[in-house]
Design an enzyme around this catalytic site. Structure first.
Site, PDB file in Angstrom:
ATOM      1  N   ASP A 229       0.836  -1.170   0.366  1.00 23.75           N
ATOM      2  CA  ASP A 229       0.028   0.456  -0.040  1.00 23.75           C
ATOM      3  C   ASP A 229       0.894   1.615  -0.114  1.00 23.75           C
ATOM      4  OD1 ASP A 229      -2.741  -0.992   0.053  1.00 23.75           O
ATOM      5  OD2 ASP A 229      -2.057  -1.833   2.229  1.00 23.75           O
ATOM      6  N   ASP A 230       2.186   1.216  -0.751  1.00 21.95           N
ATOM      7  CA  ASP A 230       2.929   2.366  -0.305  1.00 21.95           C
ATOM      8  C   ASP A 230       3.687   2.746  -2.431  1.00 21.95           C
ATOM      9  OD1 ASP A 230       4.894   4.107   0.594  1.00 21.95           O
ATOM     10  OD2 ASP A 230       6.599   3.267   0.839  1.00 21.95           O
TER      11      ASP A 230
END
Length: 285
Positions: A229-230
């Protein structure tokens, strides 16, 4: 029918003369610039540009574009690529049980909003087989078990390779992909995360948001990288919530956001409107 165009996407260190050199090259070879968008990032010193031009009277075969454009690219230390609007990229959709993003993408695709081909839908659960059948798209079930995840990913990669997939959309595919899988499709896997990143990463973000008592919830579409999620964010949106909303209310409102945010990101990727630099994107709408 839309006019066939060529799209030049580039990034380079910001310095004088970049725009003039590109415009001059297109003009000298008979191209007509239809749209030009640019952005200079002051912090990094990077210049990014999207140039869309009509190649109908271009005096170079587009297959030879690189050979003739290389001197300019080398001079300005550019990273660049040329895309043609009539090329339909091949998109694979990966999904688990939740169907809202899948159905939205297929509906938009059928209506001509997404100019791509969808050779396959892949899932680790059988639930969405009827939806794939309704849209006449081949559905492949690849179960993922904890002790055989690597074997499942190898099966997935083989399937995607056989179908000559250009990019992948994770339409609520609820499995964390390995680094090896992600590196097989660098900056070509688009995910939808059901929160306004970087807040509430990982599992059950709506539950996290409810516990925190937020007044806004969001959805984020981003490219997948090795860090969960980055990855570079393509699109985000939010909706207002209140103390009266339950977790189920947040989930329902969030699903509407997820569909719209993911479809925008996919459309912009297909239309060659996204440029990456570092862990950021520039989206030329």
């Amino acid at each position: 029918m839309k006019k066939r165009t060529a799209v030049l996407l580039l990034s380079c260190p910001d310095r004088r003369g970049v725009v003039a050199s590109i415009a001059g090259f297109v003009f000298q070879h008979g191209g007509n610039i239809l749209h030009a968008d640019e952005h200079g990032d002051l912090d990094s010193g990077i210049f990014l540009m999207r140039v869309e031009f009509d190649p109908a009277e271009f005096d170079l075969p587009l297959g030879d574009f690189a050979k003739h454009f290389s001197p300019i690219a080398i001079d300005f230390d550019m990273r660049w690529r040329l895309a043609l609007s009539d090329y339909r990229p091949r998109m694979a959709i990966m999904v688990s049980k939740y169907d809202h993003c899948l159905v939205d993408l297929l509906y938009r695709h059928k209506g001509g909003e997404l100019a791509c081909d969808i050779p396959c839908i892949v899932s680790n659960h059988p639930d969405n087989q009827p939806i794939a059948d309704f849209y006449n798209i081949p559905f492949f079930l690849v179960p993922v078990e904890k002790d055989s995840k690597q074997a499942s990913e190898q099966q997935l990669l083989g399937l995607l390779d056989r179908h000559k997939i250009d990019f992948i959309v994770l339409a609520r595919y609820m499995q964390v992909l390995s680094n090896d899988f992600v590196n097989a499709y660098p900056r070509r896997i688009i995910n939808i995360h059901h929160s306004f990143l970087p807040a509430f990463v990982g599992a059950k973000p709506y539950h996290q948001a409810f516990t925190r008592g937020v007044k806004l919830i969001g959805a984020t579409s981003h490219y997948v990288t090795e860090v969960l999620d980055d990855g570079p964010i393509i699109e985000q949106d939010v909706a207002r919530v209140s103390h009266r909303d339950s977790v189920e209310d947040l989930i329902q409102k969030g699903r509407d956001l997820e569909k719209v945010v993911l479809s925008r990101a996919v459309r912009w990727h297909i239309d060659n409107r996204v440029l990456l630099y570092g862990n950021k994107t520039v989206v030329f709408e």
